[in-house]
Write a protein that holds these residues in place. Structure first.
Motif, PDB file in Angstrom:
ATOM      1  N   LYS A 239      46.195  45.544  39.472  1.00 27.85           N
ATOM      2  CA  LYS A 239      46.802  44.356  38.901  1.00 27.85           C
ATOM      3  C   LYS A 239      45.782  43.638  38.019  1.00 27.85           C
ATOM      4  O   LYS A 239      44.576  43.813  38.157  1.00 27.85           O
TER       5      LYS A 239
ATOM      6  N   THR B 278      44.781  40.670  38.151  1.00 27.63           N
ATOM      7  CA  THR B 278      43.870  39.872  38.973  1.00 27.63           C
ATOM      8  C   THR B 278      42.645  40.688  39.383  1.00 27.63           C
ATOM      9  O   THR B 278      41.512  40.209  39.341  1.00 27.63           O
ATOM     10  N   ARG B 279      42.890  41.929  39.783  1.00 29.45           N
ATOM     11  CA  ARG B 279      41.796  42.799  40.203  1.00 29.45           C
ATOM     12  C   ARG B 279      40.889  43.142  39.008  1.00 29.45           C
ATOM     13  O   ARG B 279      39.660  43.220  39.148  1.00 29.45           O
TER      14      ARG B 279
ATOM     15  N   CYS C 139      44.992  35.751  30.175  1.00 28.43           N
ATOM     16  CA  CYS C 139      45.705  36.897  30.726  1.00 28.43           C
ATOM     17  C   CYS C 139      47.195  36.674  30.493  1.00 28.43           C
ATOM     18  O   CYS C 139      47.728  35.640  30.878  1.00 28.43           O
TER      19      CYS C 139
ATOM     20  N   LEU D  76      49.702  37.171  33.864  1.00 27.68           N
ATOM     21  CA  LEU D  76      49.266  36.473  35.066  1.00 27.68           C
ATOM     22  C   LEU D  76      50.343  35.562  35.666  1.00 27.68           C
ATOM     23  O   LEU D  76      50.366  35.368  36.882  1.00 27.68           O
TER      24      LEU D  76
ATOM     25  N   ASP E 173      50.778  32.864  38.176  1.00 33.10           N
ATOM     26  CA  ASP E 173      49.423  32.376  38.434  1.00 33.10           C
ATOM     27  C   ASP E 173      48.761  31.891  37.155  1.00 33.10           C
ATOM     28  O   ASP E 173      49.232  32.152  36.049  1.00 33.10           O
TER      29      ASP E 173
ATOM     30  N   ILE F  74      43.717  31.253  40.223  1.00 28.99           N
ATOM     31  CA  ILE F  74      42.705  32.322  40.290  1.00 28.99           C
ATOM     32  C   ILE F  74      41.401  31.775  40.898  1.00 28.99           C
ATOM     33  O   ILE F  74      40.734  32.458  41.690  1.00 28.99           O
TER      34      ILE F  74
ATOM     35  N   HIS G 169      42.069  31.936  44.444  1.00 30.34           N
ATOM     36  CA  HIS G 169      42.109  33.329  44.901  1.00 30.34           C
ATOM     37  C   HIS G 169      40.693  33.896  45.054  1.00 30.34           C
ATOM     38  O   HIS G 169      40.377  34.579  46.026  1.00 30.34           O
TER      39      HIS G 169
END
Ligand code: ZN
Lengths: 387, 138
Positions: A26, A28-29, A56, A59, A62, A67, A70
């Motif tokens: 994803k 995020t990763r 992004c 996203l 989010d 983030i 996170h």
């Protein structure tokens, strides 16, 4: 005297994920992996991070604030880019101002996306109101169609030919062959370019970036933090941004760079002749020509001739997009606005391996927020190795 | 069958899209006496003088092709069965740029500067969209 607003701020590290056509990862990763690599290259730890500048496209729901939660960062500075591919450099400049003002000391400037052709088209279909209501229902062809319109006009007005765009794309592919992170590394000849399948006339396959999966990050630090680091440092000598320029005219075949580059060079006390490379925003070759003109590397309307006469590979007189750019490394959505910054920093740190060019300073450039007929946002900065 | 993307009709643009269904080109015109510029696409204020007073006026829709492309790979599967087709930016006589399809043989596309007149394409059963064709054919 106009001072450089980024004095006393340093880029201390750069990180990039491998660019892949498909991946279960994803966005995020990818943001995490690029950031982690950037921190390691700087010799910094996550506990020292007190600011994030993030862009992004896929996203939502989010955003940079969620983030921060996170990742577990208590942040004194947050920025979320809304300028498409111009966001990476704009975010970096915002972060630099915040550090200079004493509002933060270690800021990760990151971008990533997990894209493929379908999700790229989906994003663009609803990119903003003018695209959604007045272009998409007519079957405008997405970004390919929009830049086909610009390319045809550039050819008609300036006398550029398909071969001129082709030479540019072939040179970038040569650069990509020396970049282990690049997606497209197979040999490409001018004939391959000219005979590729048509997408949106006059554009064919190799004029168009390949949506992909990847992420990039650079880490900005204060002078205080920089003084205890062993990593090579890069300074932001100057920079600028300009949006909706010129207002009301999508077909001037210029963009914001023409409006701010004079002041950008003046603030740095440098000129285009002092640049050792350019990392351009290469979503389509026509935009690179318009950037080369706006950034005063080439005369107005003559970038195609500049590319005819200049070797722009890593072995050439004026290297452009030394990692292959988005055209050959791939366009990982919003990361397209950061890939050039990553590449510029790696080159200035002397860490570019096989594709290393002899350089002390260079240009990085961003472009984005495709709207009614053009991208609205332009940004650029001059980066320099700290001796 | 994949449905094509639709414009999102709202309080700002409803008169334009309603007029398309009546095969009329209705665009905005700035009401400020010192400006009076024509405005397309539909906006809440004039993008030149920022007056918030805009009138709706009917125009001919005639114009010239500013630039165009022949789309082979559409951005949306809803257009796949129609490829290749001509898509263009048209500068209408009153000044604004309007994007639309050109009703032309993609093997014999128009040229930049060609004169065009409006036509209306049945986009969905509920909505016609403004498009163009060369002035001197048919
Ligand atoms: Zn007005």
């Amino acid at each position: 005297m106009d001072r450089n607003p980024f004095d006393g701020v340093f880029i201390a590290g750069a990180g990039q994920t491998v660019y892949e056509k498909r991946s279960p990862k994803k966005a995020t990763r990818l943001l995490f992996e690029a950031s982690d690599a950037a921190l390691r290259s700087a010799g910094l730890g996550w506990h020292e991070v007190d600011g994030l500048a993030l862009t992004c496209f896929n996203l939502p729901p989010d955003n940079v604030t969620t983030i921060a939660e996170h990742f577990g960062i208590e942040a004194r500075f947050l920025f979320h880019g809304v300028y498409g591919g111009a966001s990476g450099i704009i975010g970096m400049m915002h972060a630099a101002r915040a550090i200079r003002n004493g509002d933060a000391e270690v800021v990760l400037c990151m971008a990533a996306d997990a894209y493929d052709v379908a999700s790229h088209n989906e994003t663009l279909d609803r990119f903003n109101g003018s695209v959604q209501n007045y272009m998409s229902p007519h079957g405008f062809g997405g970004a390919n169609g929009m830049f086909a319109l610009q390319t045809r006009l550039y050819m008609e007005r300036h006398g550029a030919e398909r071969e001129d765009f082709g030479r540019f794309c072939v040179a970038l592919r040569k650069n990509a062959q020396r970049n282990p992170n690049a997606l497209l590394r197979s040999e490409m000849t001018l004939d391959d370019y000219l005979n590729a399948r048509p997408i949106a006339d006059p554009l064919r396959l190799y004029d168009c970036v390949l949506p992909c999966v990847g992420g990039d990050c650079v880490v900005l630090v204060s002078e205080r933090v920089a003084s205890r680091l062993k990593a090579p440092l890069v300074a932001i000598r100057s920079g600028g941004e300009l949006h909706n320029y010129p207002a009301g005219d999508p077909y001037s075949l210029t963009a914001g760079w023409s409006g701010f580059s004079g002041r950008m060079y003046e603030r740095a006390g440098l000129g285009p002749e002092d640049m050792d490379f350019a990392q351009l925003y290469d979503d389509y070759p026509v935009m690179c020509f318009i950037q080369l003109e706006g950034l005063r590397i080439a005369e107005p309307g003559r970038a195609f001739a500049f590319v005819r006469d200049t070797d722009i590979t890593t072995e050439g007189a004026f290297p452009i997009n030394t990692g292959g750019g988005q055209l050959s490394a791939g366009q990982a959505g919003a990361s397209g606005g950061m890939i050039g910054v990553y590449e510029g920093v790696v080159q200035l740190r002397g860490e570019a391996g096989e594709r290393q060019v002899d350089c002390r300073r260079g240009l990085v450039s961003g472009y984005g927020m495709i709207a009614y007929g053009r991208g609205l946002s332009a940004s650029a900065a001059i980066l320099e190795r700290v001796e | 069958m994949v449905t094509k993307p639709l414009p999102r009709i709202d309080a700002v643009n409803a008169p334009f899209f309603a007029a398309c269904n009546e095969e009329r080109v209705l665009i905005q015109r700035c009401a400020a006496p010192e400006c009076r510029r024509y405005v397309y696409y539909p906006r809440v204020c004039c993008p030149v003088c920022q007056s918030g007073d805009l009138d709706w006026v009917e125009v001919s829709g005639r114009g010239r092709i500013k630039t165009f492309t022949v789309v082979h790979r559409p951005h949306h599967d809803g257009f796949l069965s129609e490829t290749p087709y001509v898509f263009a930016a048209v500068e209408i006589e009153e000044g604004p740029l309007i994007y639309g399809r050109i009703d032309a043989d993609p093997a014999r596309p128009p040229a930049i500067g060609d004169a065009v007149v409006p036509v209306f394409l049945q986009h969905t059963p509920e909505q016609k969209l403004l498009a163009f064709r060369a002035e001197d054919v048919r």
